[in-house]
Design an enzyme around this catalytic site. Structure first.
Site, PDB file in Angstrom:
ATOM      1  CE  LYS A   1     -12.947   4.741   3.582  1.00  0.00           C
ATOM      2  NZ  LYS A   1     -12.190   4.846   2.647  1.00  0.00           N
TER       3      LYS A   1
ATOM      4  CD  GLU B   1       0.904  -0.900  -3.561  1.00  0.00           C
ATOM      5  OE1 GLU B   1       0.445  -1.132  -4.722  1.00  0.00           O
ATOM      6  OE2 GLU B   1       0.071  -0.671  -3.241  1.00  0.00           O
TER       7      GLU B   1
ATOM      8  NE  ARG C   1      -1.164  -6.233  -6.039  1.00  0.00           N
ATOM      9  CZ  ARG C   1      -2.558  -5.389  -5.763  1.00  0.00           C
ATOM     10  NH1 ARG C   1      -2.410  -4.193  -5.743  1.00  0.00           N
ATOM     11  NH2 ARG C   1      -2.941  -6.524  -5.277  1.00  0.00           N
TER      12      ARG C   1
HETATM   13  C1  LIG Z   1      -2.188  -3.825  -3.015  1.00  0.00           C
HETATM   14  C2  LIG Z   1      -2.462  -2.731  -2.201  1.00  0.00           C
HETATM   15  N1  LIG Z   1      -1.970  -1.584  -1.640  1.00  0.00           N
HETATM   16  C3  LIG Z   1      -2.188  -0.581  -0.981  1.00  0.00           C
HETATM   17  C4  LIG Z   1      -3.375  -1.651   0.149  1.00  0.00           C
HETATM   18  C5  LIG Z   1      -3.713  -0.260   1.531  1.00  0.00           C
HETATM   19  N2  LIG Z   1      -4.915   0.147   1.580  1.00  0.00           N
HETATM   20  C6  LIG Z   1      -6.603  -0.361   2.005  1.00  0.00           C
HETATM   21  S1  LIG Z   1      -8.041  -0.409   1.568  1.00  0.00           S
HETATM   22  C7  LIG Z   1      -7.097   1.363   0.744  1.00  0.00           C
HETATM   23  C8  LIG Z   1      -8.159   2.406   0.048  1.00  0.00           C
HETATM   24  C9  LIG Z   1      -9.115   2.031  -0.735  1.00  0.00           C
HETATM   25  O1  LIG Z   1     -10.022   3.171  -1.181  1.00  0.00           O
HETATM   26  P1  LIG Z   1     -11.197   2.090  -1.810  1.00  0.00           P
HETATM   27  O2  LIG Z   1     -11.334   0.957  -3.424  1.00  0.00           O
HETATM   28  O3  LIG Z   1     -11.750   3.257  -2.923  1.00  0.00           O
HETATM   29  O4  LIG Z   1     -12.413   1.755  -1.324  1.00  0.00           O
HETATM   30  P2  LIG Z   1     -13.011   2.686   0.199  1.00  0.00           P
HETATM   31  O5  LIG Z   1     -12.595   2.127   1.207  1.00  0.00           O
HETATM   32  O6  LIG Z   1     -13.132   3.765   0.084  1.00  0.00           O
HETATM   33  O7  LIG Z   1     -14.234   2.355  -0.262  1.00  0.00           O
HETATM   34  C10 LIG Z   1      -5.918   1.450   0.758  1.00  0.00           C
HETATM   35  C11 LIG Z   1      -4.950   2.162  -0.262  1.00  0.00           C
HETATM   36  C12 LIG Z   1      -4.291  -2.151   0.393  1.00  0.00           C
HETATM   37  N3  LIG Z   1      -4.993  -2.564   1.098  1.00  0.00           N
HETATM   38  N4  LIG Z   1      -2.880  -2.829  -1.380  1.00  0.00           N
END
Ligand SMILES: Cc1ncc(C[n+]2csc(CCOP(=O)(O)OP(=O)(O)O)c2C)c(N)n1
Length: 628
Positions: A290, A377, A405
């Site tokens: 990242k 969630e 959710r």
């Molecule tokens: C249902 C839900 N809960 C929380 C989030 C907040 N959120 C946005 S991105 C993220 C992390 C995503 O991580 P990953 O899938 O590994 O992608 P990366 O950004 O590391 O490439 C979170 C927790 C969300 N978008 N949707």
């Protein structure tokens, strides 16, 4: 949109990128030029996002996989389905939106997420995580049903893979034979470092020795696939799967490939070419970093996950703090730490939002009572219910939009059993740049119909402390909803004072009109009340309402007005209307709040204006209503 002179400069600085108006142009490049294109995309992302802010680190990590996918797959005929959407900025750059990147997340500009109305290359909208495999599987089933030759690819992060929904989709997809490729983009990060056994499992696959031996193993696979012989040997592959770390996904019915270095375009292209020839459920596990290519983001991917404008040279982010002001999230954070010190039964739960929900200090100071459950969630809420049943005092910190959710868990596991869970509902109401997918319009409507819950909306920092104390003391489900906004800082952190359940606070006696405010819009309502000589009430409680106060207001005034940062349909104003109707009190009532449409993106104040909730329009609406 970039003008002509900027476009000329573009070709000076980004000679390859300037040629690419669509993936068709990309496919004209020689494979040997692609690494240089990756360098240009990174530099361009950095240049544009340092001005607008946005999700930088995820996009920096997904540059190579995006190039490889658009280079090899016949997009937009083939479907690329991005999970969450933060990873899709390079995809936007390559699919005709390069020159609009400088409008990212601004009003009228590009969305920070894939959006079907924005481009024919965005086949499925996102924002909330872990939907990509389900959506892609649906599309793969549709292709089969419609007799269309088409590839469908879901790209999901390791953070996205902490949600139950991703496994529901794998469980289904692995049992049927549709043409679905899942790319697991594993960078060990959610927003903060990823958590849970699955995250450990993925790391164990690619760490140290196993990763090195597997890398050479996957090269062998590259050479051999595809061949009829290979397909006939699926059973043998399966056996191989039993003893290699690909087991879990193999057991779920997916052919597992990887892990490979997701920044090595050569490896990505060869493996993807081979995978294109196969059908059925397949998973490719790529390992990325990242923030790749930008030292400050590599060093602190969490800070650069979603970032405001910053200096690209130093990585220093522009400060948005105003003296004497504090965010509601910051107030919650202060309260949680102080309350946690006072009461050792307090446990804080977050579904993967440590930073956004203000839990950093608590997690550092009281790690044994801090639970980051991943993007889960539903689990977060039922976990809290279990804790509460055994006498702990769980506080679930959750964004309004993500509480959606966990609705059944809120109803079935918490409310039906009247369990003592406190919900700190952040980002309630208008959220701003994230737009419709993240808007917090709906929590009032979907919560206030649940029997037995207490729901509150503070209007000031002092109120926030008192209402959090009240929710915490209440023996049952209680929610405090507050916005993504700042308010005047309180003079001290207060973890003791409560208010009586259902008691509003009259702030002003005025003329023939009473304005009842639910929550933080009180700040803009106050000067309007002065100017128009309105009676003004800080309602505080959405449920239960202060029925006595409302009856008195209805008796003493000719006109009633309610104001809230929530959907008018089913909102607190509707609750007032229901009460008046029940008491057979007929008074003209104007309900002001968020009307029946999804908000666009923009700053919070721009979107409040879109809904007519700016001071000018509000005052005008009240004057027109009262005929005054
Ligand atoms: C249902 C839900 N809960 C929380 C989030 C907040 N959120 C946005 S991105 C993220 C992390 C995503 O991580 P990953 O899938 O590994 O992608 P990366 O950004 O590391 O490439 C979170 C927790 C969300 N978008 N949707």
């Amino acid at each position: 949109m970039l003008d002509n002179s900027s476009l000329n400069k573009l070709s000076d600085t980004y000679p390859l990128l300037a040629q690419i108006d669509s993936p068709l142009d990309l496919r004209q490049l020689d494979e040997s030029q692609l690494p240089e294109l990756a360098v240009e995309i990174r530099a361009f992302l950095l240049q544009t996002l340092s001005q607008t802010g946005g999700h930088l680190a995820s996009g920096l990590g997904s540059v190579e996989i995006t190039i490889a996918l658009h280079y090899l797959f016949d997009t937009p005929h083939d479907r690329l389905i991005w999970d969450v959407g933060h990873q899709c900025y390079p995809h936007k750059i390559l699919t005709g939106r390069r020159d609009r990147m400088n409008e990212m997340r601004q009003k009228g500009g590009l969305s920070g997420f894939p959006k079907i109305t924005e481009s024919e290359y965005d086949h499925f909208g996102a924002g909330h995580s872990s939907t990509s495999i389900s959506a892609a599987l649906g599309m793969a089933i549709a292709a089969t049903a419609q007799g269309i030759e088409r590839k469908t690819v879901a790209i999901i992060g390791d953070g996205g893979m902490t949600a139950g929904m991703a496994y529901e989709a794998l469980n289904h997809g692995g049992a049927i034979d549709n043409d679905l490729l899942v790319i697991l983009n594993d960078n060990e990060m959610s927003i903060s470092p990823n958590v849970g056994a699955m995250s450990k499992y993925l790391s164990s696959i690619w760490s140290g020795k196993i990763y090195s031996s597997l890398r050479s193993g996957s090269k062998k696979v590259l050479k051999r696939i595809p061949s009829a012989w290979e397909l006939a040997k699926r059973a043998e592959e399966h056996v191989k799967g039993m003893v290699t770390p690909g087991t879990l996904f193999e057991e779920l019915g997916f052919s597992y490939f990887g892990p490979i270095d997701g920044h090595n375009l050569g490896d990505l292209l060869s493996l993807l070419r081979n995978l294109q020839q196969l059908s059925g459920p397949r998973m490719l596990h790529i390992v990325t970093r990242k923030g790749q290519g930008y030292a400050p983001a590599e060093a602190d991917a969490c800070k650069f996950h979603g970032v405001g404008p910053f200096d690209p040279g130093t990585g220093v982010v522009e400060s948005s703090s105003q003296p004497g002001m504090q965010s509601y999230t910051g107030i919650f954070s202060d309260w949680l730490v102080a309350k946690g010190r006072q009461d050792h039964d307090l446990h804080a739960i977050t579904p993967a939002m440590r930073e956004g929900s203000g839990l950093v200090q608590f997690s550092e100071e009281m790690p044994e009572r801090y639970h980051d459950v991943g993007i889960a969630e539903q689990h977060a809420v039922t976990l809290a219910a279990g804790m509460a049943r055994e006498g702990l005092k769980p506080v679930v910190a959750i964004y309004s939009t993500f509480l959606q959710r966990a609705y059944d868990q809120l109803v079935h596991d918490v409310a039906v059993q009247d369990l003592d869970v406190t919900f700190a509902v952040d980002r309630a109401g208008i959220v701003g740049a994230d737009g419709a997918t993240h808007t917090g319009n709906f929590d009032v409507a979907f919560c206030r119909c649940i029997p037995g819950i207490v729901m509150m909306a503070p209007a000031t920092a002092e109120d926030m402390f008192r209402l959090l104390n009240t929710a915490y003391r209440y023996h049952g489900p209680a929610l405090v909803r507050y916005p993504r906004d700042n308010t005047t800082q309180a003079s001290e952190i207060n973890v003791d004072d409560c208010v009586e359940i259902g008691q509003a606070e009259k702030l002003r006696d005025g003329g023939n009109t009473a304005l009842m405010v639910f929550g933080s819009l009180l700040e803009i309502a106050q000067p309007i009340a002065e100017r128009l000589d309105l009676s003004l009430v800080n309602m505080r409680f959405i449920k239960p309402l202060d029925a006595d106060m409302i009856e008195r207001l209805a008796t003493d005034h000719d006109f009633l007005v309610t104001l809230e940062d929530a959907s008018v349909i089913g909102g607190a104003g509707s609750a007032v209307l229901e009460l008046l109707n029940q008491k057979q009190l007929t008074k003209p009532l104007l309900r002001l709040g968020l009307d029946d449409f999804f908000p666009s993106q923009g700053s919070r104040s721009e979107i409040l204006e879109e809904y007519g909730l700016d001071p000018e329009t509000l005052a005008k609406a009240i004057v027109e209503f009262t005929g005054g």
